[in-house]
Design a protein around this motif. Structure first.
Motif, PDB file in Angstrom:
ATOM      1  N   MET A   1      -7.949  -8.679 -10.229  1.00  0.00           N
ATOM      2  CA  MET A   1      -7.830  -7.755  -9.712  1.00  0.00           C
ATOM      3  C   MET A   1      -7.826  -6.518 -10.112  1.00  0.00           C
ATOM      4  O   MET A   1      -7.098  -6.057 -10.994  1.00  0.00           O
ATOM      5  CB  MET A   1      -6.737  -8.094  -8.617  1.00  0.00           C
ATOM      6  CG  MET A   1      -6.561  -7.710  -7.452  1.00  0.00           C
ATOM      7  SD  MET A   1      -4.668  -6.822  -6.136  1.00  0.00           S
ATOM      8  CE  MET A   1      -4.851  -8.969  -5.839  1.00  0.00           C
ATOM      9  N   SER A   2      -8.737  -5.736  -9.432  1.00  0.00           N
ATOM     10  CA  SER A   2      -9.531  -4.281  -9.903  1.00  0.00           C
ATOM     11  C   SER A   2      -7.910  -3.142  -9.240  1.00  0.00           C
ATOM     12  O   SER A   2      -7.611  -3.662  -8.224  1.00  0.00           O
ATOM     13  CB  SER A   2     -10.611  -4.084  -9.894  1.00  0.00           C
ATOM     14  OG  SER A   2     -10.492  -3.956  -8.166  1.00  0.00           O
ATOM     15  N   ILE A   3      -8.133  -1.901 -10.305  1.00  0.00           N
ATOM     16  CA  ILE A   3      -7.602  -1.381  -9.830  1.00  0.00           C
ATOM     17  C   ILE A   3      -7.955  -0.750  -8.353  1.00  0.00           C
ATOM     18  O   ILE A   3      -6.536  -0.143  -7.954  1.00  0.00           O
ATOM     19  CB  ILE A   3      -7.370  -0.340 -10.910  1.00  0.00           C
ATOM     20  CG1 ILE A   3      -6.971  -0.920 -12.273  1.00  0.00           C
ATOM     21  CG2 ILE A   3      -6.783   1.698 -11.037  1.00  0.00           C
ATOM     22  CD1 ILE A   3      -5.789  -0.791 -12.591  1.00  0.00           C
ATOM     23  N   THR A   4      -8.643  -0.714  -8.499  1.00  0.00           N
ATOM     24  CA  THR A   4      -9.234   0.397  -6.805  1.00  0.00           C
ATOM     25  C   THR A   4      -8.302  -0.664  -6.049  1.00  0.00           C
ATOM     26  O   THR A   4      -8.317  -0.285  -4.588  1.00  0.00           O
ATOM     27  CB  THR A   4     -10.445   0.675  -7.179  1.00  0.00           C
ATOM     28  OG1 THR A   4     -10.930   0.707  -8.038  1.00  0.00           O
ATOM     29  CG2 THR A   4     -11.192   1.365  -5.690  1.00  0.00           C
ATOM     30  N   LEU A   5      -9.098  -1.663  -5.853  1.00  0.00           N
ATOM     31  CA  LEU A   5      -8.181  -3.065  -5.154  1.00  0.00           C
ATOM     32  C   LEU A   5      -7.086  -2.640  -4.435  1.00  0.00           C
ATOM     33  O   LEU A   5      -6.388  -3.495  -3.812  1.00  0.00           O
ATOM     34  CB  LEU A   5      -9.102  -4.307  -5.383  1.00  0.00           C
ATOM     35  CG  LEU A   5      -8.319  -5.256  -3.974  1.00  0.00           C
ATOM     36  CD1 LEU A   5      -8.322  -5.581  -3.304  1.00  0.00           C
ATOM     37  CD2 LEU A   5      -9.124  -7.130  -4.626  1.00  0.00           C
ATOM     38  N   ARG A   6      -5.974  -2.388  -5.846  1.00  0.00           N
ATOM     39  CA  ARG A   6      -4.827  -2.731  -6.085  1.00  0.00           C
ATOM     40  C   ARG A   6      -4.334  -1.556  -5.205  1.00  0.00           C
ATOM     41  O   ARG A   6      -3.079  -1.918  -3.774  1.00  0.00           O
ATOM     42  CB  ARG A   6      -4.647  -2.887  -7.494  1.00  0.00           C
ATOM     43  CG  ARG A   6      -4.461  -4.244  -8.257  1.00  0.00           C
ATOM     44  CD  ARG A   6      -4.092  -4.593  -9.684  1.00  0.00           C
ATOM     45  NE  ARG A   6      -2.579  -4.079  -9.641  1.00  0.00           N
ATOM     46  CZ  ARG A   6      -2.683  -3.805 -10.973  1.00  0.00           C
ATOM     47  NH1 ARG A   6      -3.071  -4.494 -12.060  1.00  0.00           N
ATOM     48  NH2 ARG A   6      -1.103  -4.182 -11.105  1.00  0.00           N
ATOM     49  N   VAL A   7      -5.010  -0.641  -5.777  1.00  0.00           N
ATOM     50  CA  VAL A   7      -4.517   1.214  -4.888  1.00  0.00           C
ATOM     51  C   VAL A   7      -4.946   0.225  -3.631  1.00  0.00           C
ATOM     52  O   VAL A   7      -3.875   1.129  -2.441  1.00  0.00           O
ATOM     53  CB  VAL A   7      -5.481   2.257  -5.793  1.00  0.00           C
ATOM     54  CG1 VAL A   7      -4.788   3.642  -5.042  1.00  0.00           C
ATOM     55  CG2 VAL A   7      -4.570   1.960  -6.474  1.00  0.00           C
ATOM     56  N   VAL A   8      -5.735  -0.202  -3.398  1.00  0.00           N
ATOM     57  CA  VAL A   8      -6.319   0.437  -1.530  1.00  0.00           C
ATOM     58  C   VAL A   8      -4.932  -1.148  -0.649  1.00  0.00           C
ATOM     59  O   VAL A   8      -4.574  -0.035  -0.026  1.00  0.00           O
ATOM     60  CB  VAL A   8      -7.666  -0.582  -1.342  1.00  0.00           C
ATOM     61  CG1 VAL A   8      -8.133  -0.871  -0.096  1.00  0.00           C
ATOM     62  CG2 VAL A   8      -8.444   1.403  -1.703  1.00  0.00           C
ATOM     63  N   LEU A   9      -4.764  -1.341  -1.453  1.00  0.00           N
ATOM     64  CA  LEU A   9      -3.810  -2.261  -1.043  1.00  0.00           C
ATOM     65  C   LEU A   9      -2.353  -1.796  -1.397  1.00  0.00           C
ATOM     66  O   LEU A   9      -1.597  -2.422   0.539  1.00  0.00           O
ATOM     67  CB  LEU A   9      -3.923  -4.381  -1.814  1.00  0.00           C
ATOM     68  CG  LEU A   9      -3.432  -5.457  -1.071  1.00  0.00           C
ATOM     69  CD1 LEU A   9      -3.800  -5.355  -0.182  1.00  0.00           C
ATOM     70  CD2 LEU A   9      -3.384  -6.323  -2.030  1.00  0.00           C
ATOM     71  N   ILE A  10      -2.060  -1.125  -1.720  1.00  0.00           N
ATOM     72  CA  ILE A  10      -0.872  -0.776  -1.993  1.00  0.00           C
ATOM     73  C   ILE A  10      -0.768   0.606  -0.654  1.00  0.00           C
ATOM     74  O   ILE A  10       0.645   0.463  -0.147  1.00  0.00           O
ATOM     75  CB  ILE A  10      -1.025   0.213  -3.178  1.00  0.00           C
ATOM     76  CG1 ILE A  10      -0.290  -1.718  -3.925  1.00  0.00           C
ATOM     77  CG2 ILE A  10       0.549   0.544  -2.891  1.00  0.00           C
ATOM     78  CD1 ILE A  10      -0.207  -1.477  -5.155  1.00  0.00           C
ATOM     79  N   ALA A  11      -1.898   0.895  -0.726  1.00  0.00           N
ATOM     80  CA  ALA A  11      -1.716   1.981   0.821  1.00  0.00           C
ATOM     81  C   ALA A  11      -2.194   1.915   1.428  1.00  0.00           C
ATOM     82  O   ALA A  11      -0.936   1.975   2.805  1.00  0.00           O
ATOM     83  CB  ALA A  11      -3.568   2.775  -0.288  1.00  0.00           C
ATOM     84  N   VAL A  12      -2.682   0.671   2.123  1.00  0.00           N
ATOM     85  CA  VAL A  12      -2.508   0.141   3.126  1.00  0.00           C
ATOM     86  C   VAL A  12      -2.038  -0.335   3.726  1.00  0.00           C
ATOM     87  O   VAL A  12      -0.468  -0.457   4.679  1.00  0.00           O
ATOM     88  CB  VAL A  12      -3.758  -1.316   3.611  1.00  0.00           C
ATOM     89  CG1 VAL A  12      -3.825  -1.647   4.785  1.00  0.00           C
ATOM     90  CG2 VAL A  12      -5.160  -0.343   3.315  1.00  0.00           C
ATOM     91  N   SER A  13      -1.168  -1.824   2.409  1.00  0.00           N
ATOM     92  CA  SER A  13       0.357  -2.250   2.740  1.00  0.00           C
ATOM     93  C   SER A  13       1.306  -0.961   3.111  1.00  0.00           C
ATOM     94  O   SER A  13       2.656  -1.043   4.057  1.00  0.00           O
ATOM     95  CB  SER A  13       0.584  -2.597   1.724  1.00  0.00           C
ATOM     96  OG  SER A  13      -0.182  -3.911   1.716  1.00  0.00           O
ATOM     97  N   LEU A  14       1.225  -0.214   2.774  1.00  0.00           N
ATOM     98  CA  LEU A  14       2.171   1.448   2.957  1.00  0.00           C
ATOM     99  C   LEU A  14       2.370   2.173   3.733  1.00  0.00           C
ATOM    100  O   LEU A  14       3.551   2.546   4.926  1.00  0.00           O
ATOM    101  CB  LEU A  14       2.460   2.228   1.698  1.00  0.00           C
ATOM    102  CG  LEU A  14       3.495   3.429   1.310  1.00  0.00           C
ATOM    103  CD1 LEU A  14       4.536   2.738   1.250  1.00  0.00           C
ATOM    104  CD2 LEU A  14       3.699   4.281   0.114  1.00  0.00           C
ATOM    105  N   LEU A  15       1.304   2.197   4.260  1.00  0.00           N
ATOM    106  CA  LEU A  15       0.934   3.002   6.063  1.00  0.00           C
ATOM    107  C   LEU A  15       1.136   2.165   7.433  1.00  0.00           C
ATOM    108  O   LEU A  15       1.784   2.392   7.623  1.00  0.00           O
ATOM    109  CB  LEU A  15      -0.813   3.043   5.659  1.00  0.00           C
ATOM    110  CG  LEU A  15      -1.246   4.324   5.253  1.00  0.00           C
ATOM    111  CD1 LEU A  15      -2.354   4.539   5.079  1.00  0.00           C
ATOM    112  CD2 LEU A  15      -0.269   5.642   5.804  1.00  0.00           C
TER     113      LEU A  15
END
Length: 132
Positions: free
Chosen positions: A1-15
């Motif tokens: 899993m790429s870093i970008t995908l991980r950051v987006v997934l964390i951001a969306v989940s947090l929001l």
């Protein structure tokens, strides 16, 4: 899993998590219904932070790809949610039916009492007129 995908997934989940908490605080959503979405957003955060857990589960369960496991987990969770909502809807429909029946019975009793009191008033009026 790429870093970008991980950051987006964390951001969306947090929001999503913060949005759900905000809805609960403003009394727009009950806690019992929001609990499902909170657990789902936390689960997504865990998958983004610790992708090794998904890789390990993929190997243990014998999946060809990690994405297949993720899709299976999401589909399973959504099917469970739909099943739980179906049970809730069925229960609410039964309650509505019972309320409608009780309302009909109460209206019938009220109409019967109204008709009986009207007949008594008419009878008493006639008796009074005859005596004069």
């Amino acid at each position: 899993m790429s870093i970008t995908l991980r950051v987006v997934l964390i951001a969306v989940s947090l929001l999503a998590f913060l949005y759900i908490i905000m809805k609960i605080r403003h009394s727009k959503m009950q806690i019992e219904y929001a609990l499902f979405w909170i657990v789902l957003s936390v689960m997504m955060m865990v998958m983004a932070v610790v992708p090794q857990l998904l890789y390990w589960l993929t190997g243990v369960l014998g999946f060809m790809s990690t994405s297949n496991l993720v899709y299976l987990i999401i589909i399973g969770i959504l099917l469970l949610k739909v099943f739980m909502m179906t049970i809730e809807i069925s229960d609410l429909e039964q309650k509505v039916q019972n309320l409608v029946q009780e309302l009909g019975i109460n209206e019938k009793k009220h109409d019967d009492e109204k008709n009986e009191s009207g007949k008594k008033d008419n009878h008493q009026t006639k008796v009074i007129i005859k005596k004069k």
